[in-house]
Design a protein around this motif. Sequence first.
Motif, PDB file in Angstrom:
ATOM      1  N   HIS A 171       0.699  -1.107  -0.112  1.00  0.00           N
ATOM      2  CA  HIS A 171      -0.031   0.117   0.024  1.00  0.00           C
ATOM      3  C   HIS A 171       1.017   1.307   0.079  1.00  0.00           C
ATOM      4  O   HIS A 171       0.554   2.239  -0.760  1.00  0.00           O
ATOM      5  CB  HIS A 171      -0.958   0.008   1.227  1.00  0.00           C
ATOM      6  CG  HIS A 171      -1.892   1.302   1.398  1.00  0.00           C
ATOM      7  ND1 HIS A 171      -2.818   1.602   0.550  1.00  0.00           N
ATOM      8  CD2 HIS A 171      -1.694   2.231   2.345  1.00  0.00           C
ATOM      9  CE1 HIS A 171      -3.121   2.673   0.970  1.00  0.00           C
ATOM     10  NE2 HIS A 171      -2.595   3.187   2.068  1.00  0.00           N
ATOM     11  N   LEU A 172       1.978   1.525   0.861  1.00  0.00           N
ATOM     12  CA  LEU A 172       2.770   2.522   0.946  1.00  0.00           C
ATOM     13  C   LEU A 172       3.484   2.414  -0.287  1.00  0.00           C
ATOM     14  O   LEU A 172       3.678   3.774  -0.829  1.00  0.00           O
ATOM     15  CB  LEU A 172       3.716   2.381   2.273  1.00  0.00           C
ATOM     16  CG  LEU A 172       3.117   2.603   3.453  1.00  0.00           C
ATOM     17  CD1 LEU A 172       4.055   2.037   4.616  1.00  0.00           C
ATOM     18  CD2 LEU A 172       2.308   3.726   3.670  1.00  0.00           C
ATOM     19  N   ALA A 173       4.027   1.472  -1.015  1.00  0.00           N
ATOM     20  CA  ALA A 173       4.832   1.738  -2.164  1.00  0.00           C
ATOM     21  C   ALA A 173       3.918   2.218  -3.366  1.00  0.00           C
ATOM     22  O   ALA A 173       4.445   3.099  -4.027  1.00  0.00           O
ATOM     23  CB  ALA A 173       5.347   0.217  -2.387  1.00  0.00           C
ATOM     24  N   ARG A 174       2.792   1.644  -3.345  1.00  0.00           N
ATOM     25  CA  ARG A 174       1.775   2.164  -4.553  1.00  0.00           C
ATOM     26  C   ARG A 174       1.440   3.668  -4.304  1.00  0.00           C
ATOM     27  O   ARG A 174       1.211   4.471  -5.237  1.00  0.00           O
ATOM     28  CB  ARG A 174       0.646   1.328  -4.741  1.00  0.00           C
ATOM     29  CG  ARG A 174       1.092   0.082  -5.148  1.00  0.00           C
ATOM     30  CD  ARG A 174       0.035  -1.139  -5.415  1.00  0.00           C
ATOM     31  NE  ARG A 174       0.781  -2.437  -6.013  1.00  0.00           N
ATOM     32  CZ  ARG A 174       0.179  -3.560  -5.779  1.00  0.00           C
ATOM     33  NH1 ARG A 174      -1.163  -3.532  -5.559  1.00  0.00           N
ATOM     34  NH2 ARG A 174       0.852  -4.329  -6.400  1.00  0.00           N
ATOM     35  N   ARG A 175       1.136   3.976  -2.736  1.00  0.00           N
ATOM     36  CA  ARG A 175       0.859   5.625  -2.803  1.00  0.00           C
ATOM     37  C   ARG A 175       2.160   6.329  -3.222  1.00  0.00           C
ATOM     38  O   ARG A 175       1.878   7.461  -3.837  1.00  0.00           O
ATOM     39  CB  ARG A 175       0.541   5.501  -1.420  1.00  0.00           C
ATOM     40  CG  ARG A 175      -0.877   5.406  -1.020  1.00  0.00           C
ATOM     41  CD  ARG A 175      -1.258   5.729   0.419  1.00  0.00           C
ATOM     42  NE  ARG A 175      -0.817   7.030   0.868  1.00  0.00           N
ATOM     43  CZ  ARG A 175      -0.988   7.346   2.230  1.00  0.00           C
ATOM     44  NH1 ARG A 175      -1.309   6.523   3.068  1.00  0.00           N
ATOM     45  NH2 ARG A 175      -0.636   8.810   2.350  1.00  0.00           N
ATOM     46  N   ASN A 177       4.478   5.602  -5.235  1.00  0.00           N
ATOM     47  CA  ASN A 177       4.407   5.480  -6.816  1.00  0.00           C
ATOM     48  C   ASN A 177       3.622   6.518  -7.536  1.00  0.00           C
ATOM     49  O   ASN A 177       3.663   7.110  -8.454  1.00  0.00           O
ATOM     50  CB  ASN A 177       4.330   4.092  -7.403  1.00  0.00           C
ATOM     51  CG  ASN A 177       5.165   3.087  -7.069  1.00  0.00           C
ATOM     52  OD1 ASN A 177       6.579   3.795  -6.948  1.00  0.00           O
ATOM     53  ND2 ASN A 177       5.052   1.740  -6.965  1.00  0.00           N
ATOM     54  N   ALA A 178       2.159   6.508  -7.009  1.00  0.00           N
ATOM     55  CA  ALA A 178       1.245   7.265  -7.475  1.00  0.00           C
ATOM     56  C   ALA A 178       1.467   8.617  -7.161  1.00  0.00           C
ATOM     57  O   ALA A 178       1.459   9.700  -7.957  1.00  0.00           O
ATOM     58  CB  ALA A 178       0.050   7.102  -6.792  1.00  0.00           C
ATOM     59  N   ARG A 179       2.169   9.235  -6.111  1.00  0.00           N
ATOM     60  CA  ARG A 179       2.695  10.712  -5.757  1.00  0.00           C
ATOM     61  C   ARG A 179       3.689  10.804  -6.722  1.00  0.00           C
ATOM     62  O   ARG A 179       3.795  12.077  -7.408  1.00  0.00           O
ATOM     63  CB  ARG A 179       3.283  10.773  -4.180  1.00  0.00           C
ATOM     64  CG  ARG A 179       2.041  11.130  -3.409  1.00  0.00           C
ATOM     65  CD  ARG A 179       2.657  11.521  -2.026  1.00  0.00           C
ATOM     66  NE  ARG A 179       3.709  10.828  -1.545  1.00  0.00           N
ATOM     67  CZ  ARG A 179       3.553   9.542  -0.689  1.00  0.00           C
ATOM     68  NH1 ARG A 179       2.301   9.274  -0.474  1.00  0.00           N
ATOM     69  NH2 ARG A 179       4.571   9.190  -0.243  1.00  0.00           N
ATOM     70  N   ALA A 182       2.173  11.417 -10.124  1.00  0.00           N
ATOM     71  CA  ALA A 182       1.466  12.754 -10.160  1.00  0.00           C
ATOM     72  C   ALA A 182       2.621  14.071 -10.297  1.00  0.00           C
ATOM     73  O   ALA A 182       2.192  14.811 -11.127  1.00  0.00           O
ATOM     74  CB  ALA A 182       0.629  12.771  -9.200  1.00  0.00           C
ATOM     75  N   ALA A 183       3.541  13.939  -9.666  1.00  0.00           N
ATOM     76  CA  ALA A 183       4.540  15.060  -9.815  1.00  0.00           C
ATOM     77  C   ALA A 183       5.312  15.115 -11.017  1.00  0.00           C
ATOM     78  O   ALA A 183       5.290  16.129 -11.623  1.00  0.00           O
ATOM     79  CB  ALA A 183       5.667  14.853  -8.508  1.00  0.00           C
ATOM     80  N   GLU A 184       5.640  14.114 -11.586  1.00  0.00           N
ATOM     81  CA  GLU A 184       6.155  13.989 -13.058  1.00  0.00           C
ATOM     82  C   GLU A 184       5.229  14.312 -13.724  1.00  0.00           C
ATOM     83  O   GLU A 184       5.596  15.151 -15.010  1.00  0.00           O
ATOM     84  CB  GLU A 184       6.952  12.514 -13.253  1.00  0.00           C
ATOM     85  CG  GLU A 184       7.871  12.277 -12.499  1.00  0.00           C
ATOM     86  CD  GLU A 184       8.322  10.683 -12.628  1.00  0.00           C
ATOM     87  OE1 GLU A 184       7.576  10.043 -13.151  1.00  0.00           O
ATOM     88  OE2 GLU A 184       9.374  10.486 -11.634  1.00  0.00           O
TER      89      GLU A 184
END
Length: 197
Positions: A171-175, A177-179, A182-184
């Motif tokens: 869960h933490l790894a996917r969050r 990755n999503a952040r 989104a920043a990129e």
Amino acid sequence: MSTQSLSPVARLVRRVFHGRNPLTRASDRVESTVFVVAVLLALLGVPIAAAIGSEVHARESAVSADQMAGRHQVKAILLQDSAPGAANGVTGLAVRASWVAPDGTRHEGEVSAAHDLAAGAAVPVWIDGSGAVTSPPLTPDGAVITAIGLAGSLWLGLVCVLCSAYLTTVHLARRGNARRWAAEWAEVEPRWTRRIP
């Protein structure tokens, strides 16, 4: 070869062991490491739980042998009627009764009896060495069940903790990755969507 044509085991192996795949992210490697460690700890937990279960069995067997030697089942004769019957014969009513211990001494006290029993009815009770009513002894089968139950519960508890740790890592790894994505995208998107004059 597409991932769709792989067997479930091959897909799991490919997901866990990434090899030199250049598309593998650091978070993928962390997930894989946590998964492998969790599986190894769960496997290591089996002999540990079995050893604890063996110790519990030895202790409970000694308790069982002691209780089986020191407790006896006798017939207690009710000295009064038990309560009339709304509870469909459920035991648990305290009724005055008398019984004779194996050494021949007579005892009186309250015993657990079913509803609707008349005075003079006999009910089985367990007594200790002093002739007092006590609980039934722990049987050898009960000692085995207790040991297996404890060992199984310990191992399942360990597996639950390890699964929680793995799922939290995912869960933490996917969050993360999503952040990062989104920043990129926030950096790249204005250049891609700028209108050409």
